[in-house]
Design an enzyme around this catalytic site. Structure first.
Site, PDB file in Angstrom:
ATOM      1  N   SER A  36       0.584  -6.654  15.407  1.00  0.00           N
ATOM      2  CA  SER A  36       1.682  -8.293  14.379  1.00  0.00           C
ATOM      3  C   SER A  36       2.065  -8.908  15.799  1.00  0.00           C
ATOM      4  O   SER A  36       2.288  -8.377  17.149  1.00  0.00           O
ATOM      5  CB  SER A  36       2.701  -7.551  13.817  1.00  0.00           C
ATOM      6  OG  SER A  36       3.411  -7.841  13.686  1.00  0.00           O
ATOM      7  N   ASP A  63      -2.997  -8.260  14.069  1.00  0.00           N
ATOM      8  CA  ASP A  63      -2.924  -8.143  12.858  1.00  0.00           C
ATOM      9  C   ASP A  63      -1.959  -9.100  12.803  1.00  0.00           C
ATOM     10  O   ASP A  63      -1.200  -9.862  12.707  1.00  0.00           O
ATOM     11  CB  ASP A  63      -1.423  -6.826  12.395  1.00  0.00           C
ATOM     12  CG  ASP A  63      -0.992  -6.856  11.284  1.00  0.00           C
ATOM     13  OD1 ASP A  63      -2.166  -7.004  10.291  1.00  0.00           O
ATOM     14  OD2 ASP A  63      -0.707  -6.195  10.913  1.00  0.00           O
ATOM     15  N   ASP A 106      -5.477 -14.742  10.209  1.00  0.00           N
ATOM     16  CA  ASP A 106      -5.120 -15.172   8.301  1.00  0.00           C
ATOM     17  C   ASP A 106      -5.207 -16.768   8.386  1.00  0.00           C
ATOM     18  O   ASP A 106      -4.025 -17.444   8.765  1.00  0.00           O
ATOM     19  CB  ASP A 106      -3.863 -14.606   8.597  1.00  0.00           C
ATOM     20  CG  ASP A 106      -3.024 -14.332   7.378  1.00  0.00           C
ATOM     21  OD1 ASP A 106      -3.812 -15.360   6.705  1.00  0.00           O
ATOM     22  OD2 ASP A 106      -1.772 -13.596   7.124  1.00  0.00           O
ATOM     23  N   GLU A 155      -8.841 -12.824   6.321  1.00  0.00           N
ATOM     24  CA  GLU A 155      -8.188 -12.838   5.101  1.00  0.00           C
ATOM     25  C   GLU A 155      -8.102 -13.924   4.048  1.00  0.00           C
ATOM     26  O   GLU A 155      -8.043 -15.893   4.273  1.00  0.00           O
ATOM     27  CB  GLU A 155      -7.546 -13.263   5.341  1.00  0.00           C
ATOM     28  CG  GLU A 155      -5.824 -12.868   4.242  1.00  0.00           C
ATOM     29  CD  GLU A 155      -4.527 -12.572   4.145  1.00  0.00           C
ATOM     30  OE1 GLU A 155      -4.470 -11.657   5.472  1.00  0.00           O
ATOM     31  OE2 GLU A 155      -3.338 -12.522   3.554  1.00  0.00           O
ATOM     32  N   GLY A 196       5.216  -3.823   2.452  1.00  0.00           N
ATOM     33  CA  GLY A 196       6.538  -3.513   2.222  1.00  0.00           C
ATOM     34  C   GLY A 196       6.858  -2.952   1.679  1.00  0.00           C
ATOM     35  O   GLY A 196       5.303  -2.513   0.616  1.00  0.00           O
ATOM     36  N   GLY A 208      -1.184  -3.717   2.849  1.00  0.00           N
ATOM     37  CA  GLY A 208       0.043  -3.227   2.376  1.00  0.00           C
ATOM     38  C   GLY A 208       0.242  -1.595   1.673  1.00  0.00           C
ATOM     39  O   GLY A 208       0.563  -1.404   0.849  1.00  0.00           O
ATOM     40  N   ASN A 215      -4.853  -0.505   5.990  1.00  0.00           N
ATOM     41  CA  ASN A 215      -3.674  -1.022   6.692  1.00  0.00           C
ATOM     42  C   ASN A 215      -2.019  -0.325   6.586  1.00  0.00           C
ATOM     43  O   ASN A 215      -1.585  -0.496   5.018  1.00  0.00           O
ATOM     44  CB  ASN A 215      -3.145  -2.857   7.054  1.00  0.00           C
ATOM     45  CG  ASN A 215      -4.141  -3.113   7.472  1.00  0.00           C
ATOM     46  OD1 ASN A 215      -5.504  -2.623   7.833  1.00  0.00           O
ATOM     47  ND2 ASN A 215      -3.695  -4.210   7.613  1.00  0.00           N
ATOM     48  N   ASN A 259       1.802   0.545   7.828  1.00  0.00           N
ATOM     49  CA  ASN A 259       2.912  -0.341   8.528  1.00  0.00           C
ATOM     50  C   ASN A 259       4.335   0.213   8.301  1.00  0.00           C
ATOM     51  O   ASN A 259       5.430   1.303   9.548  1.00  0.00           O
ATOM     52  CB  ASN A 259       3.301  -1.763   8.426  1.00  0.00           C
ATOM     53  CG  ASN A 259       4.395  -1.628   9.921  1.00  0.00           C
ATOM     54  OD1 ASN A 259       4.339  -0.661  10.830  1.00  0.00           O
ATOM     55  ND2 ASN A 259       5.158  -3.425  10.255  1.00  0.00           N
ATOM     56  N   THR A 260       4.839  -0.108   7.152  1.00  0.00           N
ATOM     57  CA  THR A 260       6.562   0.500   6.633  1.00  0.00           C
ATOM     58  C   THR A 260       6.729   1.612   6.880  1.00  0.00           C
ATOM     59  O   THR A 260       7.316   2.254   6.815  1.00  0.00           O
ATOM     60  CB  THR A 260       6.679  -0.148   5.345  1.00  0.00           C
ATOM     61  OG1 THR A 260       6.242  -1.877   5.898  1.00  0.00           O
ATOM     62  CG2 THR A 260       7.786  -0.813   5.589  1.00  0.00           C
TER      63      THR A 260
HETATM   64  P1  13P Z   1       2.703  -2.417   5.007  1.00  0.00           P
HETATM   65  O1  13P Z   1       3.560  -2.514   5.432  1.00  0.00           O
HETATM   66  O2  13P Z   1       3.133  -2.549   3.216  1.00  0.00           O
HETATM   67  O3  13P Z   1       2.621  -0.362   5.233  1.00  0.00           O
HETATM   68  O4  13P Z   1       1.538  -2.933   4.977  1.00  0.00           O
HETATM   69  C1  13P Z   1       0.611  -2.820   7.052  1.00  0.00           C
HETATM   70  C2  13P Z   1       0.320  -3.888   6.606  1.00  0.00           C
HETATM   71  O5  13P Z   1      -0.432  -4.595   5.892  1.00  0.00           O
HETATM   72  C3  13P Z   1      -0.332  -4.400   7.971  1.00  0.00           C
HETATM   73  O6  13P Z   1      -0.895  -5.727   7.868  1.00  0.00           O
END
Ligand code: 13P
Length: 287
Positions: free
Chosen positions: A49, A84, A105, A135, A178, A208, A229, A231-232
Site C-alpha cells: 500500500s 495496492d 484505485d 477498481e 479489516g 478485504g 487480497n 492483509n489484516t
Molecule cells: P484485509 O486487510 O481485510 O485482508 O484486506 C486487504 C486488502 O484488500 C488489501 O487491498
C-alpha cells in the site's frame, strides 16, 4: 526477478483457483510470505500500500529488498510486486521503482475521469510489461485512513473499465477491508455474477479477504475471482503471537529481547497463515 501478474492470473481463471495478494509491512512479512509461497509451490503477489511503502522508506527500498530476497532465499515460484490502492501519482512512482504490477484505485473519481486515467496507465503498463488492476465501486472499511462504505459496483461501469485492457478488476461486492462487523450482510454474489457476465474471462479481484467465510471465498472463486487480497489477518496473527511471547515473559529470559527472537513467533504465524490461505484459494502446487 519479479513477474507481472498477468500470466499467473490467467492460469488461475482457467484453473478455477485464486492467487493470494499478501500485503507486506516490513522485512519479516516479505520474507515469510516468500518462504510460504516457495513451500507451497504457489505463485504469489506481494501487495504494497502507499502507507506501507512510505513506512518502509519508499517504493525503491521495497522493490530492492524483495528482489534481493528472491535471490538470496532461492525463491523459484512466480512473484509479482504490486502497488495496492495506488493513487495516480503513486502508480508512476512504482513504475519507476521497478514494480511489476500496479493497482490504480480510481474509484474516488467520476467514472469518466477513472476511464481517462486508467487508459493512460494501460498504455504505459503494456509498454513496460507490467500488469494493471483497476477498481470500480469503492471497497469499504478503512485503509490508510481512507474509509469507504462497501459499495456494490455497477456492472456496466465494470465493463467500461474492463474494455480498456486492464489485466484484473476489483469490483466492490459488499466486501470491506479489516474486520467485518457483526451485522455484515455478506458478499453480493448477484453483483459478482452480473460483473462476470459482462467481463468474461477477466480475472476479478476480491479485496478485504480477512474474515470472509471459507464457503463464500470458494463461491467467489467459482464466479471468476482469481486474486484475493489479505492483509489484516496476517497482522492479527502476528500481533497475537507476539503478545503471547511477551505475556509469557520470554523477552525477559536470556536474550529473549533480541528482535530476531522477539519477532520469530509472529513471523512463523504469518507463514502458517499464508500457507493456510493458499490452500483455501487452491493455488498450492500451481507454480
Ligand atoms: P484485509 O486487510 O481485510 O485482508 O484486506 C486487504 C486488502 O484488500 C488489501 O487491498
Amino acid at each position: 526477478m519479479f513477474v507481472s501478474a498477468e500470466e499467473m492470473l490467467k492460469k488461475a481463471v482457467a484453473g478455477k483457483y485464486a492467487v493470494g495478494q499478501f500485503n507486506i509491512n516490513n522485512l519479516e512479512w516479505t520474507k515469510e510470505i516468500l518462504l510460504a509461497a516457495e513451500e507451497a509451490k504457489s505463485p504469489v503477489i506481494l501487495g504494497v500500500s502507499e502507507g506501507a511503502g512510505k513506512y518502509m522508506t519508499g517504493f525503491k527500498t521495497v522493490a530492492a529488498m524483495a528482489s534481493a530476497m528472491i535471490d538470496e532465499l532461492g525463491i523459484t515460484v512466480p512473484v509479482a510486486i504490486h502497488l495496492d490502492h495506488g493513487t495516480y501519482e503513486g502508480c508512476f512512482k512504482c513504475i519507476e521503482a521497478g514494480f511489476s504490477s500496479i493497482m490504480f484505485d480510481g474509484s474516488k473519481y467520476p467514472i469518466e475521469e477513472n476511464v481517462e486515467k486508467t487508459k493512460e496507465l494501460v498504455r504505459i503498463c503494456k509498454e513496460k510489461g507490467m500488469s494493471l488492476e483497476a477498481e470500480v465501486g469503492s471497497i469499504g472499511g478503512e485503509e490508510d485512513g481512507v474509509v469507504g462504505a462497501g459499495e456494490c459496483a455497477d456492472p456496466n461501469e465494470c465493463k467500461m473499465i474492463a474494455d480498456l485492457g486492464v489485466d484484473m478488476l476489483a469490483a466492490g461486492i459488499g466486501n470491506i477491508h479489516g474486520k467485518y462487523p457483526a451485522n455484515w450482510k455478506g458478499l453480493s454474489f448477484e453483483t459478482l455474477d452480473a460483473v462476470q457476465q459482462l467481463t468474461g474471462d477477466l480475472p476479478l479481484v476480491l479485496h478485504g479477504g480477512t474474515g470472509i467465510p471459507d464457503d463464500m471465498i470458494k463461491k467467489a472463486i467459482s464466479l471468476g475471482v482469481a486474486k484475493i487480497n489479505v492483509n489484516t489477518e496476517c497482522q492479527l496473527v502476528f500481533a497475537e503471537a507476539t503478545r503471547q511471547y511477551i505475556e509469557a515473559g520470554k523477552d525477559l529470559e536470556g536474550k529473549g529481547y533480541d528482535p530476531r527472537k522477539l519477532l520469530k513467533p509472529g513471523a512463523e504465524a504469518i507463514r502458517a497463515k499464508v500457507i493456510e490461505k493458499m490452500e483455501l484459494f487452491g493455488s498450492v502446487g500451481k507454480a
